[in-house]
Design a protein around this motif. Structure first.
Motif, PDB file in Angstrom:
ATOM      1  N   GLY A   1      -3.693   1.979  -4.165  1.00  0.00           N
ATOM      2  CA  GLY A   1      -4.015   1.470  -2.827  1.00  0.00           C
ATOM      3  C   GLY A   1      -5.257   0.600  -2.724  1.00  0.00           C
ATOM      4  O   GLY A   1      -5.860   0.504  -1.657  1.00  0.00           O
TER       5      GLY A   1
ATOM      6  N   LEU B   1       0.831  -1.213   0.000  1.00  0.00           N
ATOM      7  CA  LEU B   1       0.000   0.000   0.000  1.00  0.00           C
ATOM      8  C   LEU B   1       0.863   1.259   0.000  1.00  0.00           C
ATOM      9  O   LEU B   1       0.565   2.233  -0.700  1.00  0.00           O
ATOM     10  CB  LEU B   1      -0.933   0.003   1.219  1.00  0.00           C
TER      11      LEU B   1
ATOM     12  N   LYS C   1      -3.937   5.538   2.465  1.00  0.00           N
ATOM     13  CA  LYS C   1      -3.143   4.852   1.437  1.00  0.00           C
ATOM     14  C   LYS C   1      -3.825   3.579   0.944  1.00  0.00           C
ATOM     15  O   LYS C   1      -3.444   3.011  -0.080  1.00  0.00           O
ATOM     16  CB  LYS C   1      -1.763   4.478   2.011  1.00  0.00           C
TER      17      LYS C   1
END
Length: 260
Positions: free
Chosen positions: A50, A44, A234
């Motif tokens: 993400g 990530l 993220k």
């Protein structure tokens, strides 16, 4: 008793039953037990999209989402699409999943796999490792601070990443500890099933930068992700949006292309 309370009560019974069927030693002898787990948190951090894509057949809030898909095809499709990892629901009674789904996904892919489960016992973490997971989910709403600490530390001892899910500030404050890799904010109220991205926005400033921030539930558009990225997120867990289509992998690929 709300739906979460029912699920947890059933889970304690299920775990007790499973412990009687498969001893710990047998889990530790699994061929997958010694494999090096890729890190979802690292994936990530390195990604500009993400996406964590989910395999989910049904849920208490939506009934059937998709019962016709092969887990192997879904895993291969997601990996080809370039998602960071895949979340595999292993709860049978409420979500129609199983540990077999996890092991099939593992055989079909090399990217990080999250065992999405209501974990209340170390035994379930051993199962996750034995069946090929790289990440476990802990839910702050159903665990005490000491349980979060002991379960997350046990997972780290097995080389597993830990995603801790919270729904409000109180859960977040009791949960912040070094044995976690990712802090996930669930935008769905587990008691009412209402969804709002405001939960992720509000809690974002309370999550220390040491942890990868993940937003979960209710993310079905590019706009939602673009709205949350400035808040430091993220990771974005997306299940229904892909699973309700005939080809989740292709849907994820189109979504990621548009996001980029």
């Amino acid at each position: 008793m709300n739906i979460l309370d029912k699920i947890i009560a059933d889970k304690y019974r299920e775990v007790a039953l499973r412990k009687g069927l498969i001893p710990v030693k047998q889990l530790e002898q699994s061929v997958l037990f010694e494999r090096k787990s890729p890190s979802l948190a690292a994936a990530l951090k390195a990604s500009n999209t993400g996406i964590i894509a989910e395999h989910k057949r049904r849920s208490p809030s939506k009934a059937t989402i998709n019962n016709s898909l092969n887990v192997q095809d879904v895993a291969m499709g997601y990996e080809q699409a370039g998602v960071c990892g895949m979340s595999v629901l292993t709860d049978g009674k409420y979500f129609g999943g199983s540990l077999d789904d996890l092991v099939i996904a593992r055989a079909a892919s090399a990217f990080p796999l999250l065992r999405k489960e209501f974990i209340v016992d170390e035994y379930q973490i051993l199962e996750a490792k034995a069946y090929g997971a790289d990440v476990i989910l802990l839910i702050a709403a159903v665990l005490s601070q000491s349980e979060i600490k002991s379960l997350s530390e046990f997972a780290k001892s097995l080389d597993l990443d830990v995603l801790l899910e919270v729904h409000n500030l109180e859960e977040l404050q009791k949960s912040i500890m070094p044995s976690l890799d990712m802090l996930g904010v669930n935008n769905r109220n587990l008691k009412t099933f209402d969804v709002s991205l405001d939960i992720s926005k509000t809690l974002s400033t309370e999550i220390p930068d040491d942890f990868v921030k993940v937003s979960e539930s209710g993310i079905s558009s590019i706009e939602a992700i673009q709205e949350l990225k400035p808040y430091g997120y993220k990771g974005f867990l997306i299940g229904e949006n892909f699973m309700k289509t005939d080809n989740p992998g292709r849907s994820a690929e189109a979504f990621i292309k548009e996001l980029k």
